[in-house]
Each structure stands twice: as C-alpha cells, then as structure tokens.
Scaffold this active site. Structure first.
Site, PDB file in Angstrom:
ATOM      1  N   LYS A 559       6.656  41.074  69.174  1.00 41.78           N
ATOM      2  CA  LYS A 559       6.298  41.041  67.756  1.00 41.78           C
ATOM      3  C   LYS A 559       7.594  41.094  66.973  1.00 41.78           C
ATOM      4  CE  LYS A 559       3.780  44.839  68.564  1.00 41.78           C
ATOM      5  NZ  LYS A 559       2.494  44.453  68.034  1.00 41.78           N
ATOM      6  N   THR A 667      -2.516  41.010  65.611  1.00 44.34           N
ATOM      7  CA  THR A 667      -3.357  39.998  66.241  1.00 44.34           C
ATOM      8  C   THR A 667      -2.914  39.778  67.685  1.00 44.34           C
ATOM      9  OG1 THR A 667      -1.951  38.365  65.137  1.00 44.34           O
ATOM     10  CG2 THR A 667      -4.131  38.720  64.211  1.00 44.34           C
TER      11      THR A 667
HETATM   12  C1  26Q Z   1       7.690  38.019  50.682  1.00 42.13           C
HETATM   13  C2  26Q Z   1       8.561  37.745  49.645  1.00 42.13           C
HETATM   14  C3  26Q Z   1       9.751  37.085  49.847  1.00 42.13           C
HETATM   15  C4  26Q Z   1      10.061  36.652  51.128  1.00 42.13           C
HETATM   16  C5  26Q Z   1       9.193  36.899  52.170  1.00 42.13           C
HETATM   17  C6  26Q Z   1       8.015  37.584  51.958  1.00 42.13           C
HETATM   18  C7  26Q Z   1       7.093  37.848  53.096  1.00 42.13           C
HETATM   19  C8  26Q Z   1       6.912  36.895  54.072  1.00 42.13           C
HETATM   20  C9  26Q Z   1       6.078  37.134  55.143  1.00 42.13           C
HETATM   21  C10 26Q Z   1       6.401  39.044  53.175  1.00 42.13           C
HETATM   22  C11 26Q Z   1       5.537  39.279  54.264  1.00 42.13           C
HETATM   23  C12 26Q Z   1       5.378  38.311  55.245  1.00 42.13           C
HETATM   24  C13 26Q Z   1       4.506  38.470  56.416  1.00 42.13           C
HETATM   25  C14 26Q Z   1       3.709  39.482  56.627  1.00 42.13           C
HETATM   26  C15 26Q Z   1       2.898  39.571  57.840  1.00 42.13           C
HETATM   27  O1  26Q Z   1       3.040  38.787  58.758  1.00 42.13           O
HETATM   28  N1  26Q Z   1       2.002  40.552  57.908  1.00 42.13           N
HETATM   29  C16 26Q Z   1       1.148  40.687  59.092  1.00 42.13           C
HETATM   30  O2  26Q Z   1      -0.042  39.956  58.850  1.00 42.13           O
HETATM   31  C17 26Q Z   1      -0.867  39.913  60.007  1.00 42.13           C
HETATM   32  C18 26Q Z   1      -2.041  39.014  59.710  1.00 42.13           C
HETATM   33  O3  26Q Z   1      -2.897  39.634  58.818  1.00 42.13           O
HETATM   34  C19 26Q Z   1      -1.296  41.307  60.412  1.00 42.13           C
HETATM   35  O4  26Q Z   1      -2.017  41.229  61.610  1.00 42.13           O
HETATM   36  C20 26Q Z   1      -0.067  42.210  60.597  1.00 42.13           C
HETATM   37  O5  26Q Z   1      -0.484  43.541  60.809  1.00 42.13           O
HETATM   38  C21 26Q Z   1       0.820  42.145  59.358  1.00 42.13           C
HETATM   39  O6  26Q Z   1       2.019  42.875  59.572  1.00 42.13           O
END
Ligand code: 26Q
Length: 739
Positions: A559, A667
C-alpha cells in the site's frame, strides 16, 4: 478486406465481429504496425493483439452508446482525478471471454499470451486506493449494465516509477504514453474551451435584472480521448473519457506584435502542462495553482460534454437532475458545483433557486479520508485570480448556507465560523469538503466505521443540519480482475465446484462452505497457492536477487507508505523476530518471508525514511547466515497494479494494521481475503465489516478501537511510557546492527 460491401460502413448483420481474431491480428501487424515475422518485437505482438481485441469491441461500444441516446436513459457520471487502471489486455479478454480463444490462436504461431500480456505498460493514472476504486467501479458498472461514464485526465505521466538506490526511494518519470496507447481513440470533434483568469463584469437588462459575464479569459482546449469499458459477460461497453490539454491556436498577439514569434508559441506550449503529470501525493493537499487548473480543466470539459449530451434530447435544463447523476470522487472535482451554478445562472439564465435545486439534485460526494492535511482548501486569492466568477458563487452559496444555519441550527458564532465554507484568517481559504456537502444531495463514507466518523466527528454539525444526507457505501473490488484474471487457477477450481456465477455475484462464494472438509479440494487449493508463491519467488529472485523459501509464510504489506498505515510497526516486529532467532537459534521457528511494497509521496520524508529502514533491516537479516531461510525481508520496488496481481494470489498473510480510525476503508484487504489469505489487522475501515463477513476466526485482530485511540490522545499519549514499560520494545528500538 471484405468484398461486395456496397457501403463504406458495416451493416448490422455483417459486423466487424464476424472477422476472425487471427485475421485482425495479421492485418494490424502488417497494415497498422508495418511489421512482419522478421521485424515484430514483443511489444508489437502486444500492440497488434490489443488492437484486434479493441476492434472486436467497437461494434458493441457503438451500440451501447446509441442505445443510451435513443432511450434517453438517466446516466451516471463518475468524475475522478484518478483512474488507476493497470494493464487492460487481460481484463478485456476476461470480460469478453476471449482468453482461451486467443491463447490458442497465438500458440499456433509459437506465442504465449502470458508473455504478450507482460509487454503492456500499466496505466498508472492514480495514486492508490481512490484511483483503483474508480477503476473497479468502471468494471462493475459496465458489468451491471449501468449507463455509466467515467471522466478524468489523460495524464502524460502517471504515478512516478520507484527505484531504490542504496535503500532510498528515487522517483523517475512514468512516460507511459511514449510507446502509444492502443486502447484510446482521439475524438477530434469532442473538444471544449476551458477558461481561466479574466474578470467578471455585470450589466442590467431592460427589465432591470443583473447579469454576470466572465470575460478576458485565457483559454485552453480540452480534447477527449475515449477508452472502452466492457462489462463481464455482457454486450455492454461503457466509456471512459480522458481529457488532454491543447493550446488554443490564437497565440499571444501581444508577444507577436512585439516581434517575439517564438515566445508567443512557447507560452502556448505551457498550456499543455495542465494534463502533463499526476500529482503524486495521496494524503497532502498542497494548494498549488497547477493542481487547481487541472481540477477545473477536467470538470469544465466534462460538464460541457454532459450538458451537450443532455441537450440532444432536451430543450431546457428543467429535467437535468432527473437525467443526470454526477458522483464526485472526493473533493478533487468539487469545483463542478459552482461551475454548474455558473452555467445555469449566467448561460442558461435560470434564477438562483432553480439553479441550486438542479445542482444539489445532481451531485453526490464521496469522502475518502479523515486525515486533516489531505482535506482540500483553496486559497481565496488563488481562486479570485484563476476562477473569479466561481469565487463569487461560492461566497453566495456560503452566505445563503450560513443564513440557514443561523435560522435553523445555531446562533453560536464560534460554531458558525467553524462550519463556514470560508476559513477566515490572515489568508482566507475555501473548505472544499464543506462546499461538497452543502452542494450535494448525498455524502458517503467508504466503510461503516468511516461513515460513523464523518457523522459523529469531522462533519458532525453538517450531519445535524442535514439529517439523512450522510450514507454509507462500503467500498468493493471487482472479482473479475482480482480473482478471475489475477488467479485463474483458483478461479477455475472454485468454478468447478460451485459454477461461475460468483464472478458476477460474489456472495455465491458461500457455496464453498459445503467443501470445507473436502480433502481433495483443500489440497488442490494449497497446491495452487504454492504455485503462485513459486511465481512470486522467481520474480523476487530475478528482480531483487533474494532467495526466498516458498514453504515460509508469505506475509505481505502492500500500500502507499504513510505513518497511519504503520509499515514501521511491521518492520519493528520483523526486528523482534530477528532478535528471537539470534537468541534462540535452536528454537523451532515458523519460517516467514515479510514482503513490503509501496510508494511514498516524494516530499514525505518520514515515510521515505521507513522505506530506507526496511531496506537496511533487509540487508542485515537476509545476509545473516544464522538466520538462513527462517526469515527474509523483501522491499519490492515500484509497487503497481500489475505487481499487486502477482503478489496477492501468493499471500498467506495480509497486513492491514492501520491506527484505528484512520484508514477510511482499504480495498487491498478485500483482494487478499478473496485470494484466500488470512488477515492480521486492526478494527479499522472495512476490516470491521470483513471480520463480520469472513468470520473473526479468519482474522487476527489486535490493537485499540477507534474510540480508544481518540480517548488515549485526549488523555495525553506518551510513546515513551510504552518504551519504558516494555523490554522487548526497548531491544527492538535500540538494537545496533551494522550493514
Ligand atoms: C489532494 C490535493 C492535492 C493533491 C493530491 C490530493 C490527493 C490525491 C489523492 C488527496 C488524496 C488522494 C487519495 C486518497 C486515497 O486514496 N484514499 C483512499 O481511498 C480508498 C478508496 O476509498 C480507501 O479505501 C482508503 O482507505 C483511502 O486511504
């Protein structure tokens, strides 16, 4: 080519489907790739195969899209900055049930499907869970025959490639498009103008109504590229549309008039940077203007496209929400809320209440994180510069929302400022999650526990203000990719016992309960696991030069690297095992291979140091003759979707050990369980529901519950206390080992 065809188009009865795959392969190889037996490379074999498979999809793809238009069905649009798709060839073959047919055809020419599949680059257009979830949903929605469309960005560079140098993570650009993408089709006619900067002017009409115009903008063009999304065992083929940025042709006349021709063209080429690269952080929202440009870019293009399609069948916007559901994958596309308002108010000339009703009935928002630094907040200054009209609209939304709050919820100024869409201070920010909640009809968390945390902790006031708005939609995975394609032998074993319905209806796996004492079945299962472990062993040996024992427990944590996911806890445990082996060399020990994989955000130093620690510990343990093959520790470089497909079927133990309350769902946990691994984990995210579903006897559950974590923090958490009280921990932390 077929003879006697009087039209330039295929008719319904003589469709492209009637061509044999082998003919198509040969045509592609010769006419499109201009290669023959002597010059074709393995990549050409892949490319010709992929094009033949895609050609076979086209008819169904066109038919599906036509049916949606003809029936004017309600559509669902999934707006996501990320689609972490991985490889497509095998998945396409599975869904079309072509795998065996094609393998046979290739074999006749001495080619192996397995090798051809490996030539495909991963489509790494995502960071981790959120992007992979979007890809799984596309597969599921097509399989369920839902009229669903994905919209995203065609990044030229996906998630970086991870190398390891002296134990440290090194990032390299992932130029996945360099070798071409056989799955995509450029839609020349599908392009839209995206506006940035400029100013807002207003004017009154004859009736005294005030109208707003956004003018003097600097524009970029969004070009649509389509990728087919076939469902499993259905003729439904949905569409994923990804936008690429192109400069407008009107290059800067100012520069041109100054005699600076090249400068004028150069400035235009920077416009194309908008779709250049995926931001590689998954838990830290930095607030960079290019990121906001990306967000607005794909939102504006997608909304223009959605409205164009709606208008094929409708002359007013009145039924828009009845015909359109737009799901916002986290806050990344939330600028869509003020954008739809802008279109409805300024272009469609609706009044505020009508426009707001349509908007809130159209959007729904999925939250994926409670980590505060991952929640997006956009500086008011940046918004004012880049999207001035949107900022006005956000202020108006906030004004009306706070008026409602004061009237029906509270007059307490502290609470009002806490839930305002605008965070006041030296610099002002727009809280995008709050905007998403106010502008959507539903908000969902991604696992039961996570949704409770949204309702009772981070969005508690909103839950009280809008009762019923918060709902749970626990994440899922596609069993087609994660069992049928990734672990074909196990899939076949299961199908031979209970039939193939599980691939569409996963709860049918319960039928396997009848065979828990079937010795032959269990033995076959174990043999398949061992075979999968052998494949992984070979990979580890060839890529990392580490020899692992296939009779050891394959204990896997894969992960993104993050403190809350606690890879550090895992490696501390490995050190403890090492100390035990060294102290009691003759004691019986169940051999174990601990495998890590995952990327750290390039600026996340703490996470990167954990990667370095794992690699250093690995150097010591793997080279200690006293340890032998009792214990090995492996950090696999460049974890990806395709690597996951190799790892998960080979796992005995799945590590899901986040601090309770932090992992929204997870997941990977489900993918391991589906492939028969046991889980060690905390009561976090979807682990909680998995424990109910697969039985606690198949999970090793440990650690504090999420409420206990909160209480402990409130009462003052002091890690040193644990260190002082636990000699084993002391030894693990202070052990001096030299590489
Ligand atoms: C935000 C602003 C600027 C740049 C990047 C971002 C950004 C990009 C990707 C913030 C968060 C993410 C990704 C988050 C993520 O992958 N969260 C995961 O989502 C999964 C699907 O729901 C969950 O199973 C995980 O627990 C969760 O960590």
């Amino acid at each position: 080519m077929k003879k006697g065809n009087s039209s330039l188009f295929f008719t319904d009865s003589e469709s492209a489907e009637s061509y044999s795959l082998s003919n198509q392969f040969a045509e592609n190889m010769e006419f499109r790739l201009v290669k023959d037996r002597n010059t074709a490379t393995p990549y050409d074999f892949y490319y010709a195969t992929a094009m033949a498979v895609k050609d076979n999809l086209v008819r169904k793809w066109l038919r599906t899209q036509n049916t949606y238009n003809e029936n004017d069905t309600k559509r669902v649009y999934y707006l996501s900055m990320e689609f972490l798709i991985g490889r497509l060839l095998k998945n396409m073959l599975t869904n079309l049930s072509y795998d065996e047919k094609l393998a046979e055809i290739l074999e006749r020419d001495g080619l192996k499907l397995e090798d051809i599949v490996e030539a495909e680059e991963d489509m790494g257009l995502g960071n981790g869970g959120l992007g992979r979830l979007a890809a799984c949903f596309l597969d599921s929605m097509a399989t369920l025959k839902l009229p669903a469309f994905g919209y995203g960005i065609r990044y030229e560079y996906g998630i970086f490639k991870q190398l390891i140098d002296n134990g440290y993570q090194v990032e390299q650009p992932d130029h996945w498009l360099a070798t071409g993408n056989p799955w995509e089709t450029l839609r020349r006619e599908i392009n839209y103008r995206i506006k940035y900067f400029g100013k807002v002017i207003s004017h009154k009409d004859d009736k005294g109504n005030l109208w707003f115009d956004w003018v003097d903008t600097e524009d970029v063009i969004a070009m649509g590229y389509d990728i087919p999304v076939p469902g499993y065992n259905t003729d439904n083929v949905n569409n994923l549309r990804l936008w690429a940025a192109r400069s407008t042709d009107e290059f800067s006349f100012q520069e041109f008039n100054r005699g600076n021709y090249l400068q004028a063209v150069e400035n235009k080429s920077t416009d194309e940077n908008i779709s250049k690269v995926l931001y590689p952080n998954d838990s830290y929202a930095q607030g960079k203007i290019l990121r906001l440009k990306q967000e607005y870019f794909f939102v504006s293009a997608s909304l223009q496209d959605i409205i164009r399609k709606y208008k094929i069948n409708h002359s007013s916007m009145a039924d828009f929400a009845e015909k359109t559901a737009i799901q916002l994958n986290d806050t990344h596309p939330v600028i869509a809320i003020p954008e739809l308002m802008r279109i409805l108010l300024d272009e469609e000339k609706l009044d505020w209440d009508e426009a707001w009703k349509i908007t809130t009935e159209t959007f729904a928002y999925t939250n994926h994180t409670v980590v505060p630094e991952a929640l997006e907040e956009w500086s008011v200054n940046i918004l004012e510069l880049l999207l001035p009209r949107h900022l006005d609209i956000i202020y108006e939304i906030n004004h009306r929302f706070l008026k409602y709050v004061k009237q029906y919820y509270t007059a307490d100024d502290e609470i009002v400022s806490e839930i305002s869409l605008i965070k006041e201070g030296k610099e002002k920010f727009v809280r995008m999650a709050y905007l998403a909640i106010v502008g959507s009809h539903h908000v969902n968390g991604v696992a039961a526990l996570h949704t409770e945390i949204l309702k009772n902790r981070i969005f508690k006031h909103f839950h009280k203000i809008f009762p019923g708005k918060f709902v749970n939609v626990t994440n899922g995975i596609t069993p087609r990719r994660w069992l049928r394609t990734a672990n074909p032998k196990l899939a076949e074993l299961i199908t031979n016992k209970i039939g193939s319905s599980w691939a569409k209806n996963l709860s049918d796996l319960r039928k396997l309960e009848d065979f828990t004492n079937d010795k032959k079945f269990l033995k076959d299962w174990q043999d398949i696991k061992l075979e999968n472990k052998k494949k992984l062993k070979d990979y580890i040996e060839s890529e990392h030069n580490i020899k692992v024992n296939i009779n050891s427990i394959f204990d896997i944590q894969i992960k993104r690297f993050h403190e809350y996911k606690r890879q550090l806890l895992n490696v501390l445990h490995v050190i403890d095992l090492y100390i035990q082996i060294r102290e009691n060399p003759d004691k019986e020990f169940t051999p174990r291979t601990v495998i890590f994989g995952g990327k750290a955000a390039p600026a996340y130093l703490q996470a990167k140091m954990v990667i370095k620690l794992i690699n250093n510990v690995a150097d010591v343990i793997n080279n200690d003759p006293q340890v032998g093959d009792k214990l090995k520790i492996v950090f696999l470089k460049n974890y990806s979707v395709s690597l996951a497909e190799l790892l998960i079927p080979a796992a005995d133990l799945s590590e899901q050990i986040s601090t309770a309350g932090f992992e929204a769902s997870g997941t990977g946990n489900m993918k391991f369980a589906l492939n028969g691994a046991l889980t060690i984990g905390t009561m976090d995210g979807a682990n909680v529901e998995m424990a109910e579903e697969i039985g606690e006897e198949n999970m090793f559950i440990f650690g504090l519950l999420s409420d206990e974590v909160v209480k402990l923090k409130e009462s003052g958490y002091d890690p040193k206390e644990y260190y002082d009280a636990n000699p084993r921990l002391q030894r693990v932390v202070s052990i001096k080992i030299s590489v």
